[in-house]
Motif scaffolding. Sequence first.
Motif, mmCIF file in Angstrom:
data_model
loop_
_atom_site.group_PDB
_atom_site.id
_atom_site.type_symbol
_atom_site.label_atom_id
_atom_site.label_comp_id
_atom_site.label_asym_id
_atom_site.label_seq_id
_atom_site.Cartn_x
_atom_site.Cartn_y
_atom_site.Cartn_z
ATOM 1 N N PRO A 130 5.431 13.982 -4.780
ATOM 2 C CA PRO A 130 5.919 14.419 -3.758
ATOM 3 C C PRO A 130 5.228 14.638 -2.380
ATOM 4 N N VAL A 131 3.953 15.012 -2.488
ATOM 5 C CA VAL A 131 3.149 15.369 -1.296
ATOM 6 C C VAL A 131 1.941 14.329 -1.322
ATOM 7 N N MET A 132 1.594 13.834 0.073
ATOM 8 C CA MET A 132 0.444 12.943 0.315
ATOM 9 C C MET A 132 -0.673 13.913 0.769
ATOM 10 N N ALA A 133 -1.646 13.493 0.335
ATOM 11 C CA ALA A 133 -2.807 14.355 0.735
ATOM 12 C C ALA A 133 -3.319 13.563 2.252
ATOM 13 N N ALA A 134 -3.966 14.455 2.946
ATOM 14 C CA ALA A 134 -4.670 13.981 4.055
ATOM 15 C C ALA A 134 -5.614 12.806 4.168
ATOM 16 N N GLY A 135 -4.973 11.882 4.695
ATOM 17 C CA GLY A 135 -5.853 10.495 4.530
ATOM 18 C C GLY A 135 -5.241 9.377 3.429
ATOM 19 N N ASP A 136 -4.589 10.119 2.696
ATOM 20 C CA ASP A 136 -3.953 9.276 1.413
ATOM 21 C C ASP A 136 -3.598 8.112 1.764
ATOM 22 N N ILE A 137 -3.515 7.094 0.973
ATOM 23 C CA ILE A 137 -2.836 5.711 0.989
ATOM 24 C C ILE A 137 -1.837 5.621 -0.391
ATOM 25 N N LEU A 138 -0.719 5.363 -0.189
ATOM 26 C CA LEU A 138 0.013 5.279 -1.266
ATOM 27 C C LEU A 138 0.607 3.883 -1.436
ATOM 28 N N PRO A 139 0.022 3.238 -2.542
ATOM 29 C CA PRO A 139 0.636 1.720 -2.664
ATOM 30 C C PRO A 139 1.620 1.653 -3.660
ATOM 31 N N MET A 140 2.737 1.300 -3.367
ATOM 32 C CA MET A 140 4.155 1.134 -4.092
ATOM 33 C C MET A 140 4.400 -0.209 -4.379
ATOM 34 N N SER A 141 4.838 -0.687 -5.617
ATOM 35 C CA SER A 141 5.407 -1.961 -6.077
ATOM 36 C C SER A 141 6.603 -1.875 -6.738
ATOM 37 N N LEU A 142 7.653 -2.333 -6.183
ATOM 38 C CA LEU A 142 9.101 -2.317 -6.402
ATOM 39 C C LEU A 142 9.396 -3.402 -6.729
ATOM 40 N N GLN A 143 10.531 -3.571 -7.852
ATOM 41 C CA GLN A 143 11.427 -4.898 -8.305
ATOM 42 C C GLN A 143 12.763 -4.685 -7.612
ATOM 43 N N LEU A 144 13.220 -5.438 -6.519
ATOM 44 C CA LEU A 144 14.666 -5.344 -6.056
ATOM 45 C C LEU A 144 15.407 -6.399 -6.388
#
Length: 163
Positions: A130-144
Amino acid sequence: MTNAGLIAWAFLGVLGLVFQASLFFKDELAAHQPDLRPALAQLCLWANCKVGPLKQADAVVIDHAAIDQLSSSLDPLDTAASLHWAFEVHLRNSAKVPVATPWIELTLTDAQDQAVMRKVLDLSQWGAPPVMAAGDILPMSLQLSLVNPEVNFVGYRLLTFYP
């Protein structure tokens, strides 16, 4: 009314303004001054509110995005096999404070860059924090998958936002 009465009313007015500003900017105060979070939480108990993560729209940027077809069928009548797509996106918090993880609007476009389909993605449904830390990179892979097999798209647009 005496001077003491006017001073008391002015003091109460200033306290009221500080109280109101603290409630209005509670999330920003908690993000930039984490030591104030307990006091703000106590203040919200009285005012029936909640201190949440900071929602700063321009803080989260899209570093990388790609849509690739996962499988294709040799049989042109088998449309189910050709409609699965891998969607990959990397979000980066460019702020110096933690911020809420945004939602993403994915718009598929045709050759004239006209929208042929839109999809709103709540990344928390796919395991994003729910929260991204400072400088955080969030990689997401989804199937659509496409519900309408007649939709032909050649490009896409992405937009991050907070509901």
